[in-house]
Motif scaffolding. Sequence first.
Motif, PDB file in Angstrom:
ATOM      1  N   ILE A   1      68.210  24.460  17.941  1.00  0.00           N
ATOM      2  CA  ILE A   1      66.810  24.686  18.298  1.00  0.00           C
ATOM      3  C   ILE A   1      65.921  23.626  17.656  1.00  0.00           C
ATOM      4  O   ILE A   1      65.015  23.073  18.298  1.00  0.00           O
ATOM      5  CB  ILE A   1      66.373  26.105  17.886  1.00  0.00           C
ATOM      6  CG1 ILE A   1      67.184  27.141  18.662  1.00  0.00           C
ATOM      7  CG2 ILE A   1      64.876  26.305  18.148  1.00  0.00           C
ATOM      8  CD1 ILE A   1      67.005  28.560  18.163  1.00  0.00           C
ATOM      9  N   LEU A   2      66.172  23.324  16.386  1.00  0.00           N
ATOM     10  CA  LEU A   2      65.394  22.281  15.706  1.00  0.00           C
ATOM     11  C   LEU A   2      65.512  20.939  16.423  1.00  0.00           C
ATOM     12  O   LEU A   2      64.507  20.238  16.609  1.00  0.00           O
ATOM     13  CB  LEU A   2      65.861  22.138  14.256  1.00  0.00           C
ATOM     14  CG  LEU A   2      65.412  23.219  13.279  1.00  0.00           C
ATOM     15  CD1 LEU A   2      66.134  23.061  11.944  1.00  0.00           C
ATOM     16  CD2 LEU A   2      63.898  23.154  13.068  1.00  0.00           C
ATOM     17  N   ASP A   3      66.728  20.578  16.826  1.00  0.00           N
ATOM     18  CA  ASP A   3      66.916  19.311  17.529  1.00  0.00           C
ATOM     19  C   ASP A   3      66.122  19.285  18.834  1.00  0.00           C
ATOM     20  O   ASP A   3      65.496  18.273  19.178  1.00  0.00           O
ATOM     21  CB  ASP A   3      68.400  19.078  17.815  1.00  0.00           C
ATOM     22  CG  ASP A   3      69.189  18.642  16.586  1.00  0.00           C
ATOM     23  OD1 ASP A   3      68.574  18.072  15.664  1.00  0.00           O
ATOM     24  OD2 ASP A   3      70.404  18.884  16.545  1.00  0.00           O
ATOM     25  N   HIS A   4      66.135  20.388  19.573  1.00  0.00           N
ATOM     26  CA  HIS A   4      65.422  20.424  20.851  1.00  0.00           C
ATOM     27  C   HIS A   4      63.911  20.379  20.656  1.00  0.00           C
ATOM     28  O   HIS A   4      63.201  19.699  21.411  1.00  0.00           O
ATOM     29  CB  HIS A   4      65.846  21.657  21.651  1.00  0.00           C
ATOM     30  CG  HIS A   4      67.139  21.490  22.368  1.00  0.00           C
ATOM     31  ND1 HIS A   4      68.352  21.781  21.794  1.00  0.00           N
ATOM     32  CD2 HIS A   4      67.421  21.007  23.608  1.00  0.00           C
ATOM     33  CE1 HIS A   4      69.320  21.509  22.652  1.00  0.00           C
ATOM     34  NE2 HIS A   4      68.779  21.046  23.758  1.00  0.00           N
TER      35      HIS A   4
ATOM     36  N   ARG B   1      57.115  25.658  28.118  1.00  0.00           N
ATOM     37  CA  ARG B   1      57.483  25.182  29.459  1.00  0.00           C
ATOM     38  C   ARG B   1      58.970  25.287  29.739  1.00  0.00           C
ATOM     39  O   ARG B   1      59.390  25.255  30.891  1.00  0.00           O
ATOM     40  CB  ARG B   1      57.034  23.724  29.631  1.00  0.00           C
ATOM     41  CG  ARG B   1      55.532  23.530  29.645  1.00  0.00           C
ATOM     42  CD  ARG B   1      55.166  22.076  29.860  1.00  0.00           C
ATOM     43  NE  ARG B   1      55.494  21.255  28.697  1.00  0.00           N
ATOM     44  CZ  ARG B   1      55.605  19.923  28.736  1.00  0.00           C
ATOM     45  NH1 ARG B   1      55.491  19.292  29.893  1.00  0.00           N
ATOM     46  NH2 ARG B   1      55.871  19.248  27.636  1.00  0.00           N
ATOM     47  N   SER B   2      59.788  25.384  28.723  1.00  0.00           N
ATOM     48  CA  SER B   2      61.233  25.505  28.869  1.00  0.00           C
ATOM     49  C   SER B   2      61.705  26.763  28.154  1.00  0.00           C
ATOM     50  O   SER B   2      61.146  27.137  27.118  1.00  0.00           O
ATOM     51  CB  SER B   2      61.945  24.277  28.294  1.00  0.00           C
ATOM     52  OG  SER B   2      61.622  23.104  29.025  1.00  0.00           O
ATOM     53  N   THR B   3      62.737  27.397  28.698  1.00  0.00           N
ATOM     54  CA  THR B   3      63.278  28.632  28.125  1.00  0.00           C
ATOM     55  C   THR B   3      64.533  28.307  27.326  1.00  0.00           C
ATOM     56  O   THR B   3      65.527  27.855  27.885  1.00  0.00           O
ATOM     57  CB  THR B   3      63.608  29.639  29.239  1.00  0.00           C
ATOM     58  OG1 THR B   3      62.419  29.926  29.981  1.00  0.00           O
ATOM     59  CG2 THR B   3      64.173  30.931  28.653  1.00  0.00           C
ATOM     60  N   VAL B   4      64.478  28.504  26.014  1.00  0.00           N
ATOM     61  CA  VAL B   4      65.618  28.281  25.126  1.00  0.00           C
ATOM     62  C   VAL B   4      66.177  29.645  24.759  1.00  0.00           C
ATOM     63  O   VAL B   4      65.469  30.483  24.189  1.00  0.00           O
ATOM     64  CB  VAL B   4      65.194  27.518  23.859  1.00  0.00           C
ATOM     65  CG1 VAL B   4      66.400  27.261  22.963  1.00  0.00           C
ATOM     66  CG2 VAL B   4      64.499  26.203  24.220  1.00  0.00           C
ATOM     67  N   PHE B   5      67.448  29.886  25.075  1.00  0.00           N
ATOM     68  CA  PHE B   5      68.008  31.217  24.853  1.00  0.00           C
ATOM     69  C   PHE B   5      69.478  31.129  24.481  1.00  0.00           C
ATOM     70  O   PHE B   5      70.137  30.108  24.689  1.00  0.00           O
ATOM     71  CB  PHE B   5      67.846  32.076  26.116  1.00  0.00           C
ATOM     72  CG  PHE B   5      68.706  31.645  27.274  1.00  0.00           C
ATOM     73  CD1 PHE B   5      69.890  32.303  27.564  1.00  0.00           C
ATOM     74  CD2 PHE B   5      68.334  30.567  28.071  1.00  0.00           C
ATOM     75  CE1 PHE B   5      70.701  31.893  28.623  1.00  0.00           C
ATOM     76  CE2 PHE B   5      69.125  30.159  29.136  1.00  0.00           C
ATOM     77  CZ  PHE B   5      70.312  30.827  29.415  1.00  0.00           C
ATOM     78  N   ALA B   6      69.994  32.228  23.921  1.00  0.00           N
ATOM     79  CA  ALA B   6      71.385  32.290  23.466  1.00  0.00           C
ATOM     80  C   ALA B   6      72.211  33.172  24.390  1.00  0.00           C
ATOM     81  O   ALA B   6      71.764  34.230  24.827  1.00  0.00           O
ATOM     82  CB  ALA B   6      71.463  32.822  22.044  1.00  0.00           C
ATOM     83  N   HIS B   7      73.411  32.722  24.655  1.00  0.00           N
ATOM     84  CA  HIS B   7      74.363  33.422  25.514  1.00  0.00           C
ATOM     85  C   HIS B   7      74.514  34.895  25.151  1.00  0.00           C
ATOM     86  O   HIS B   7      74.406  35.787  25.992  1.00  0.00           O
ATOM     87  CB  HIS B   7      75.723  32.746  25.282  1.00  0.00           C
ATOM     88  CG  HIS B   7      76.486  32.506  26.524  1.00  0.00           C
ATOM     89  ND1 HIS B   7      77.541  31.651  26.586  1.00  0.00           N
ATOM     90  CD2 HIS B   7      76.355  33.009  27.757  1.00  0.00           C
ATOM     91  CE1 HIS B   7      78.023  31.629  27.804  1.00  0.00           C
ATOM     92  NE2 HIS B   7      77.320  32.443  28.535  1.00  0.00           N
TER      93      HIS B   7
ATOM     94  N   VAL C   1      60.959  31.112  18.593  1.00  0.00           N
ATOM     95  CA  VAL C   1      61.258  30.377  19.825  1.00  0.00           C
ATOM     96  C   VAL C   1      62.455  31.007  20.526  1.00  0.00           C
ATOM     97  O   VAL C   1      62.440  31.246  21.738  1.00  0.00           O
ATOM     98  CB  VAL C   1      61.528  28.883  19.522  1.00  0.00           C
ATOM     99  CG1 VAL C   1      62.178  28.186  20.720  1.00  0.00           C
ATOM    100  CG2 VAL C   1      60.237  28.176  19.138  1.00  0.00           C
ATOM    101  N   LEU C   2      63.493  31.313  19.753  1.00  0.00           N
ATOM    102  CA  LEU C   2      64.690  31.907  20.342  1.00  0.00           C
ATOM    103  C   LEU C   2      64.421  33.319  20.846  1.00  0.00           C
ATOM    104  O   LEU C   2      64.875  33.687  21.936  1.00  0.00           O
ATOM    105  CB  LEU C   2      65.823  31.916  19.310  1.00  0.00           C
ATOM    106  CG  LEU C   2      67.179  32.415  19.822  1.00  0.00           C
ATOM    107  CD1 LEU C   2      67.674  31.575  20.988  1.00  0.00           C
ATOM    108  CD2 LEU C   2      68.206  32.414  18.692  1.00  0.00           C
TER     109      LEU C   2
END
Length: 356
Positions: free
Chosen positions: A92-95, A104-110, A329-330
């Motif tokens: 997440i930090l890298d992104h 604007r983008s959806t960051v999520f975990a499987h 964020v997550l």
Amino acid sequence: MTTTVDTLGASVAQHRSAELEQLIRTEPGRFRVLTGDRPTGRLHLGHYFGTLHNRVRLQDLGVETFVLIADYQVLTDRDVAENLSEYVEELILDHLAIGIDPERSTVFAHSAVPALNQLLLPFLSLVSVAELNRNPTVKDEIAHSRQSAVSGLMFTYPVHQAADILFCKANLVPVGQDQLPHLEITRTVARRFNERYGNGTPVFPQPDALLSEAPLLLGTDGAKMSKSRGNALALSATADETARRIRGARTDAERHITYDPERRPEVSSLVLLAALCEGGDPRQVADELGDGGGAALKRRVTEAVNERFAPIRARRAAYAQDRRLVRDVLRAGNERANAIADATLKDVRAAMHADY
């Protein structure tokens, strides 16, 4: 000259990918992209120039973008998922540092999206064991697996990826050419589900490949840059760490610097890295270095990398001071992904007449 089926498939995909690039620039709202990574270690410069910067480009063009942290898929080629919580936060930090905007983008975990994973069950009924067995990408992954035996998760990996892509009804997937067989499984699953259950109304799109012309960057040992090999230049590395790693990078005995990837892969990879960071041409970089030798080449690469990534590293360090932000964020991304996955699973149940 005989053209293989695989070559034909790649040729068609390349032509379609070029068409898609034009459409993205004129009608970005038509597209929904699914992309992502397994949390198995720190992302590196190979990731950045291969896929990460393209994600930001698509986001900034206005394409709806989903970034998957594929934590369950860590187990495809290893027995346990080590340091998982740490690696998820690092991803997440890298992104965030490279410019992914969670608004604007959806960051999520499987693992946080149960309905996505539930799609795997009906999807598995749509492909045969023989089809999975023929997948060349799976064969390669099995050959390089850390496991002593092939797990069911490894064998069904392409179908799990189909669930990843189709849960949000993505119609565009950025991939390298070696990933085309995986995407073809997704297209097969979508087509067969629509034929079997759609009753004339497609439930899923058949997603297109957006082919990446990702440059191949070698690691410091001359092999492909990889998290697991310990030969990578991490995005999160300091300027001093970067300089030290590049000083130790493998070159060759020739003093005159040229860009010749086939004959001089290690030297050429360093030249390419400098060119990518500077936004120039690798042949021009080589010409400018001339008879400077390996030492001059490594100095140039070090300066180019540290200058290019200084702002990214500064943003990353700032974000790292607030781990609660990373978790927020997550959490927000997981909530959005769950809402979409629940709606998709509802559509699937309705199509299968299982909505009781």
